[in-house]
Every structure is written in structure tokens, then in C-alpha cells.
Motif scaffolding. Structure first.
Motif, short mmCIF file in Angstrom:
data_model
loop_
_atom_site.label_atom_id
_atom_site.label_comp_id
_atom_site.label_asym_id
_atom_site.label_seq_id
_atom_site.Cartn_x
_atom_site.Cartn_y
_atom_site.Cartn_z
N TYR A 47 49.38 -41.56 28.01
CA TYR A 47 48.84 -41.73 26.66
C TYR A 47 49.05 -43.15 26.18
O TYR A 47 50.01 -43.82 26.58
CB TYR A 47 49.54 -40.79 25.65
CG TYR A 47 49.53 -39.35 26.04
CD1 TYR A 47 48.39 -38.56 25.89
CD2 TYR A 47 50.69 -38.75 26.55
CE1 TYR A 47 48.39 -37.21 26.24
CE2 TYR A 47 50.70 -37.41 26.91
CZ TYR A 47 49.54 -36.65 26.75
OH TYR A 47 49.55 -35.33 27.12
N ILE A 48 48.16 -43.59 25.30
CA ILE A 48 48.40 -44.77 24.49
C ILE A 48 48.67 -44.27 23.08
O ILE A 48 47.83 -43.60 22.47
CB ILE A 48 47.19 -45.73 24.48
CG1 ILE A 48 46.80 -46.12 25.91
CG2 ILE A 48 47.50 -46.96 23.63
CD1 ILE A 48 47.86 -46.90 26.65
N LYS A 49 49.85 -44.55 22.58
CA LYS A 49 50.25 -44.05 21.26
C LYS A 49 50.35 -45.21 20.28
O LYS A 49 51.09 -46.16 20.52
CB LYS A 49 51.59 -43.33 21.36
CG LYS A 49 52.11 -42.81 20.02
CD LYS A 49 53.44 -42.10 20.21
CE LYS A 49 54.00 -41.67 18.87
NZ LYS A 49 55.31 -40.95 19.02
N GLN A 50 49.59 -45.11 19.20
CA GLN A 50 49.63 -46.12 18.15
C GLN A 50 50.61 -45.67 17.06
O GLN A 50 50.35 -44.70 16.34
CB GLN A 50 48.25 -46.35 17.55
CG GLN A 50 48.21 -47.40 16.45
CD GLN A 50 48.54 -48.79 16.95
OE1 GLN A 50 47.84 -49.33 17.81
NE2 GLN A 50 49.61 -49.37 16.41
N ALA A 51 51.73 -46.33 16.95
CA ALA A 51 52.69 -46.04 15.89
C ALA A 51 52.49 -47.04 14.76
O ALA A 51 51.61 -47.91 14.82
CB ALA A 51 54.10 -46.09 16.43
N LYS A 52 53.34 -46.93 13.74
CA LYS A 52 53.15 -47.78 12.57
C LYS A 52 53.31 -49.25 12.91
O LYS A 52 52.54 -50.10 12.45
CB LYS A 52 54.13 -47.37 11.48
CG LYS A 52 53.89 -48.05 10.14
CD LYS A 52 54.76 -47.46 9.05
CE LYS A 52 54.45 -48.12 7.71
NZ LYS A 52 55.29 -47.55 6.62
N GLN A 53 54.34 -49.56 13.73
CA GLN A 53 54.60 -50.96 14.05
C GLN A 53 54.51 -51.26 15.55
O GLN A 53 54.70 -52.41 15.94
CB GLN A 53 56.00 -51.35 13.53
CG GLN A 53 56.14 -51.27 12.03
CD GLN A 53 57.54 -51.64 11.56
OE1 GLN A 53 58.49 -51.52 12.30
NE2 GLN A 53 57.64 -52.11 10.33
N LYS A 54 54.24 -50.25 16.36
CA LYS A 54 54.26 -50.44 17.81
C LYS A 54 53.07 -49.74 18.45
O LYS A 54 52.53 -48.77 17.92
CB LYS A 54 55.54 -49.81 18.40
CG LYS A 54 56.84 -50.51 18.03
CD LYS A 54 57.18 -51.58 19.05
CE LYS A 54 58.58 -52.12 18.83
NZ LYS A 54 58.93 -53.14 19.83
N GLN A 55 52.69 -50.23 19.63
CA GLN A 55 51.81 -49.48 20.52
C GLN A 55 52.61 -49.12 21.76
O GLN A 55 53.28 -49.99 22.34
CB GLN A 55 50.58 -50.30 20.91
CG GLN A 55 49.38 -50.09 20.02
CD GLN A 55 48.10 -50.49 20.71
OE1 GLN A 55 47.35 -49.65 21.20
NE2 GLN A 55 47.84 -51.78 20.75
#
Length: 393
Positions: A288-296
Motif C-alpha cells: 500500500y501507499i498510505k497518505q498520512a497527515k505529515q507523511k507518505q
């Protein structure tokens, strides 16, 4: 192993279940050849491969066939080496905590010698050898109190480390051994740490060994048949393509220049990481590629169960996306590359630049031939990773 060779294997890799280890046995053969070329210049120099670095059977057999002996630190490693063709009389047995059954196994097999780390250990070896009607060859591991420019977790030659006998006690322990009829004193052993890239550290070890040999001669102990300087030479984790083979020339020349061997003495080396480190890669797939608030995050199917070094030491490895065109697209996106294990330390790299990555992409973690597969575990009930070599492709 170059990125071009890895790219050439991409189609074959796509068909294999990930994660898995891949060993470039052509690079291993070239590395072994360079080592042999350098050491063959010197009479009485002997090579033992440090099995703890990588005990993959195909890798072991190739190293054995190149003429190396083995440095083992457990009974299991001794068994593995015997099963893969290493002659017992080319095996040395080190380790700070040898169990009785391991000592018995080593004596029964007829190994070359034990690297002994304490008087209590010496006494147990002598007791077991007497019971088995054997003579145990022993070399004493002396803690030289020499520092090394490396990670604190992999220094071994300081007085504060658990390894070896204090240099001040060297004469006493040799005298104790000479009073034990089932023990034969055959040499001295040293090892100051791992992943060392500054030759000054090895030069300092040479000076300390010279001092200790002078002390022994002054005390009337002149017959030290073997000097074992361990290993410790590091590899270039940052630039595996530019420096696939370590600087063996400088390493061995340091000992040739600064170590004062006595006539007839044999010099032993126990190289591990420098032999196999660059030939191994861990191939993993992006889940998966997970987009978090401050990180990928790039979440891959390999974890700390497959490669422990980043979690254990904070080790850094060169990582590439094999599916993207790594030759034509610049690395432009910062990712944290993480695994699926339920631990926050299950992270291979933070803020690491890769080409844009997608689910299903193959990533390769480089320079994992040493302390990679051999440290794998089944935490979270995971399967151990499979391993393949150039010949399997």
C-alpha cells in the motif's frame, strides 16, 4: 551486484513470492577471489569465514569450496558447517557462552581449536575433554581494550564489553591452561568490532598485539602458534554499486605492515560481513501507499522479521524501486518505508527518496547478505523468507 543486474532479473523476480533473499553468487565468487589473491601473498595466513554473517547452505558451500575454514559461535553453526563440507580441523569455535553439549560436539568432531573467553569456560572445557579422553586445543580471546569507530552495539574490544579476557589476566590464564593435562594452549585471539572502515583501528590492534607478545616473551612464554585477529572490515552500505567489493588490499596490508609475527606463527582472519554483505538483497513488494497527515508511507510485505538490522541498530540500507524505471526517473518523493509487523520499530527508512511508487511495485533493499537472512524470525507467526541465488534464476 549492480542495479543493472537486478533490473535484468526483474521479470523473474515478479514470478516469485515475496519477500525473499537473492544472492549474487557471481559477485561472491569475485569477492572470494580478491581475498584469496591478497592473502596468498603471505605465507602462513589462514582464512575462516564468520558463519554468523550468513549461513545459507548455497553460500556456505561456495565459500568452503574457495578454501576457507569456518568461524562458528554455536553448536548449530558447527553442525551446519560439517553438513556443508567444511573439514572439522578447519573450524574454530568462539563465543562467550558455550554450552556443555556444544563443547562435546566440538571435541567429538575434532575442531581446530576453541577461542576461550574466561577461566570458568576453560575449566569446563578441560573437565569435558578429560571425561571424553580428548585433548582440547584452546586459543584465548584477549580483550585488547582497543576502540573501533563503529556502532556501540557492535564494538567488542573495549574493557567494558562482555567479550574476552582482560589483557592484564592473559599471563595468568595461560599458566592455568598449562597446568591442565587435557588442554593444549595454541594461540591468542582478538576481535575489536564490526563494520570498521578506518584502517587506523586495525593498526592500533596490531600495536597492542605486539605489546602483548613482548610481555609473554619477557615472561618466558615464547610458543604462541596462532595469532587470530578476528575480522571487522566493513562494507559501503551507501554506495553498493560503486563499491561492491571492500578494500581488502588496505585491510590486509595494514596487518602485513604493522603486526610483528614471530617465526613460524600462523595468522588467522575471521571475515564475515566483508565476504557476503554486498552479494545479498532483500526483494519485497509494495502492499500500500498510505497518505498520512505529515507523511507518505510505502508499506511493504517484508518486515523486521525478515531484516532485523534497521530495527536493532538503526542500520541504513540503499533501497531501490525495481518496477519504476530507476535509470530514467529521478527519485523525487519522500517516503517512510515500513513493514507490516505490529511494532513501531518495523521501519526500513524514513524520509527516503524514491520514484513515485505504487501498489505491486518491487523494491530491493541492498547490502543485506550479512546479518539479514541469518537473523530472520517468525514473530507474528510469519513464514521465514525464501532465498535464491544467481544459479536459481
Amino acid at each position: 551486484m549492480t542495479k543493472r543486474l537486478l533490473q535484468d532479473q526483474k521479470e523473474r523476480f515478479e514470478k516469485l513470492k515475496t519477500p525473499f533473499y537473492y544472492y549474487d553468487t557471481d559477485l561472491l565468487a569475485e569477492t572470494l577471489s580478491v581475498i584469496k589473491c591478497e592473502t596468498d601473498k603471505h605465507e602462513g595466513w589462514h582464512l575462516h569465514y564468520a558463519v554468523k554473517a550468513c549461513a545459507n547452505p548455497k553460500v556456505l558451500r561456495q565459500i568452503q569450496q574457495a578454501g576457507f575454514g569456518a568461524d562458528c559461535v554455536s553448536g548449530g553453526e558447527i553442525r551446519t558447517c560439517l553438513e556443508n563440507g567444511f573439514p572439522a580441523d578447519e573450524i574454530v569455535f568462539a563465543g562467550v557462552g558455550k554450552a556443555d553439549w556444544e563443547i562435546e560436539l566440538a571435541l567429538e568432531a575434532g575442531i581446530q581449536y576453541f577461542n576461550v573467553e574466561s577461566i570458568p569456560e576453560l575449566e569446563v572445557i578441560a573437565e569435558i575433554a578429560t571425561r571424553m579422553n580428548k585433548i582440547a586445543n584452546v586459543s584465548f580471546r584477549i580483550n585488547p581494550d582497543v576502540g573501533a569507530h563503529t556502532h556501540s552495539h557492535i564494538t567488542t574490544g573495549l574493557a567494558e564489553n562482555k567479550f574476552g579476557i582482560a589483557k592484564e589476566d592473559m599471563l595468568h590464564v595461560i599458566q592455568v591452561a598449562e597446568g591442565l593435562p587435557s588442554v593444549r594452549f595454541v594461540g591468542l585471539h582478538f576481535h575489536i568490532g564490526s563494520q570498521i572502515l578506518q584502517m587506523d583501528d586495525f593498526e592500533a590492534l596490531c600495536y597492542r598485539i605486539n605489546e602483548l607478545q613482548d610481555e609473554l616473551e619477557a615472561a618466558g612464554i615464547a610458543e604462541v602458534h596462532n595469532i587470530n585477529v578476528g575480522g571487522g572490515l566493513g562494507i559501503d552500505y551507501d554506495n553498493p554499486d560503486e563499491n561492491p567489493i571492500p578494500d581488502f588490499k588496505s585491510y590486509f596490508e595494514t596487518y602485513a605492515k604493522y603486526l610483528k609475527l614471530r617465526p613460524g606463527q600462523r595468522l588467522h582472519f575471521e571475515l564475515g560481513r566483508a565476504v557476503v554483505g554486498q552479494c545479498g538483497s532483500l526483494i519485497t513488494r509494495c502492499l500500500y501507499i498510505k497518505q498520512a497527515k505529515q507523511k507518505q508511507f510505502v508499506i511493504v510485505d517484508a518486515g523486521m522479521t525478515d531484516l532485523m538490522r534497521p530495527a536493532l541498530y538503526g542500520a541504513k540500507h540503499h533501497i531501490q524501486n525495481l518496477t519504476s524505471s530507476i535509470f530514467h526517473h529521478p527519485s523525487s518523493i519522500k517516503y517512510d518505508i515500513v513493514g507490516p509487523i505490529c511494532e513501531s520499530s518495523d521501519t526500513f527508512a524514513k524520509d527516503y527518496l524514491l520514484p513515485e511508487s505504487r501498489r505491486g511495485d518491487l523494491l530491493v533493499i541492498r547490502s543485506v547478505g550479512a546479518y539479514g537472512e541469518t537473523m530472520a524470525s517468525q514473530y507474528n507467526c510469519r513464514e521465514l523468507p525464501q532465498a535464491y541465488t544467481t544459479a536459481d534464476m
